[in-house]
Each structure stands twice: as structure tokens, then as C-alpha cells.
Design a protein around this motif. Structure first.
Motif, PDB file in Angstrom:
ATOM      1  N   CYS A   1       0.203  -2.269  -6.618  1.00  0.00           N
ATOM      2  CA  CYS A   1      -1.046  -2.032  -5.884  1.00  0.00           C
ATOM      3  C   CYS A   1      -2.197  -2.862  -6.441  1.00  0.00           C
TER       4      CYS A   1
ATOM      5  N   ALA B   1      -6.512   2.855 -11.858  1.00  0.00           N
ATOM      6  CA  ALA B   1      -5.214   3.517 -12.004  1.00  0.00           C
ATOM      7  C   ALA B   1      -5.389   4.831 -12.750  1.00  0.00           C
TER       8      ALA B   1
ATOM      9  N   MET C   1      -4.151  -2.509  -9.018  1.00  0.00           N
ATOM     10  CA  MET C   1      -5.343  -1.762  -9.427  1.00  0.00           C
ATOM     11  C   MET C   1      -5.703  -2.102 -10.862  1.00  0.00           C
TER      12      MET C   1
ATOM     13  N   LEU D   1       0.953   1.441  -9.640  1.00  0.00           N
ATOM     14  CA  LEU D   1      -0.480   1.274  -9.379  1.00  0.00           C
ATOM     15  C   LEU D   1      -1.019  -0.042  -9.949  1.00  0.00           C
ATOM     16  N   ARG D   2      -0.628  -0.373 -11.158  1.00  0.00           N
ATOM     17  CA  ARG D   2      -1.168  -1.581 -11.810  1.00  0.00           C
ATOM     18  C   ARG D   2      -0.615  -2.877 -11.211  1.00  0.00           C
TER      19      ARG D   2
ATOM     20  N   GLU E   1       4.413   5.614 -12.263  1.00  0.00           N
ATOM     21  CA  GLU E   1       3.147   5.628 -11.525  1.00  0.00           C
ATOM     22  C   GLU E   1       2.217   4.513 -11.995  1.00  0.00           C
TER      23      GLU E   1
ATOM     24  N   ALA F   1      -6.810   7.346 -10.395  1.00  0.00           N
ATOM     25  CA  ALA F   1      -5.842   7.769  -9.381  1.00  0.00           C
ATOM     26  C   ALA F   1      -4.841   8.777  -9.940  1.00  0.00           C
TER      27      ALA F   1
END
Length: 177
Positions: free
Chosen positions: A137, A144, A139, A133-134, A129, A147
Motif C-alpha cells: 500500500c 501504517a 504507506m 501496509l508499508r 499487516e 492504521a
């Protein structure tokens, strides 16, 4: 009633064969010097001889005939050089620049990307995850963490462990190939 076609008898100029035979080496040397290629020079002279043989010239003046042959060799040599320049120009345009990446780079990159995604799929849930995310995406650590519902420190440590694992796996894969 059958129609009979007759061809005039082939006219052989007296001494034509002897002149051609005597001039072979001088003309081959001339062509070699003009085109700079000893392998193609006999072909140039042979082409001239074939053209002359079809004409079956009158050898009233052998010196004039030899001058004609020399001029023919010069002209055919020029034509050969023009064709070579055209071919070289085409090849230079068709050849990729020296600093161009190899043609199979996109395929190899796609394969490495596929391998990376397989390794990401095998990471523990939290590490997977965080990586998605990092890095996919894009983020920040704070976003992150929000989220996933963990602290920023957990995001940092999970990312560090995941990246270390991925580097090791990708290195192992490249060592195997």
C-alpha cells in the motif's frame, strides 16, 4: 477410339556429357570462390547442369557452351548470395538484442512473486499487516502505525523482523531450485 500421344525422341547433343564432365571441377571451384562455401558450390553447378540438360543445346561451338555454363554458375552464385543476405537480414531482425532479458523472465518473476506472497501469508498477523501496509500500500511508517493502532517503533521492528524472515525463506527457496 484412343488417341495416342507420341513424344519426339530425346535428342542427345553429341559430346554434351563429355563437356559437362570435363567442366565439373572447374565450375565447382568457381562457385566455391564466388559463394565462399564449398558445400553449396556443387549444388549450384548441379542446378546449372540440370537447366542445360533440359535445353539439350547444340554443341556447335563447345567454347561458347563452356562460357555459357560459366555465366550460368556466376548468375546462380549471385542469386544464392542474395538469398543468403535476405535470410541473414531477416534473422538479424528476428533475433532479440544481446541485452534483452531471457524470454522466460516474466514467468520466473511471476513464480517468485507467488512464492513471496505465500511466505507473507505465513507471517505472524502483525508482521503481515505491516508488510502489506508499508510495501504493497506504500504507506509511511506513521500512517501504517495509525492504521494498525500501534506505535511507529512497533511498525519498524515488525517490518525488520518480517523482512529478515522473508529474505531467509526466499533464499532457502532459491537454494532448493
Amino acid at each position: 477410339m484412343a488417341i495416342e500421344v507420341t513424344h519426339p525422341p530425346a535428342r542427345t547433343a553429341p559430346g554434351l556429357e563429355a563437356v559437362l564432365e570435363r567442366q565439373w571441377m572447374p565450375l565447382v571451384r568457381l562457385a566455391t570462390l564466388l559463394v565462399g562455401d564449398a558445400d553449396s558450390a556443387p549444388d549450384i553447378v548441379q542446378d546449372c547442369y540440370e537447366a542445360v540438360w533440359r535445353l539439350r543445346p547444340d554443341l556447335g561451338d563447345p567454347e561458347h557452351f563452356v562460357a555459357y555454363l560459366r555465366k550460368a554458375v556466376v548468375n546462380r552464385s549471385r542469386s544464392r548470395l542474395r538469398r543468403l543476405r535476405t535470410v541473414r537480414r531477416f534473422l538479424a531482425q528476428a533475433r532479440p538484442p544481446a541485452d534483452a532479458p531471457p524470454a522466460d523472465d516474466p514467468m520466473l518473476l511471476a513464480e517468485r512473486h507467488r512464492e513471496l506472497l505465500e511466505h507473507i501469508d505465513r507471517l505472524p498477523t502483525r508482521q503481515r499487516e505491516v508488510i502489506v501496509l508499508r510495501y504493497y500500500c506504500e504507506m509511511s511508517e506513521v500512517d501504517a502505525a495509525a492504521a494498525i493502532g500501534v506505535s511507529v517503533g512497533t511498525v519498524k521492528s515488525s517490518a525488520h523482523r518480517a523482512l529478515a524472515t522473508l529474505r531467509g525463506k526466499m533464499k532457502d527457496d532459491s537454494d532448493e531450485h
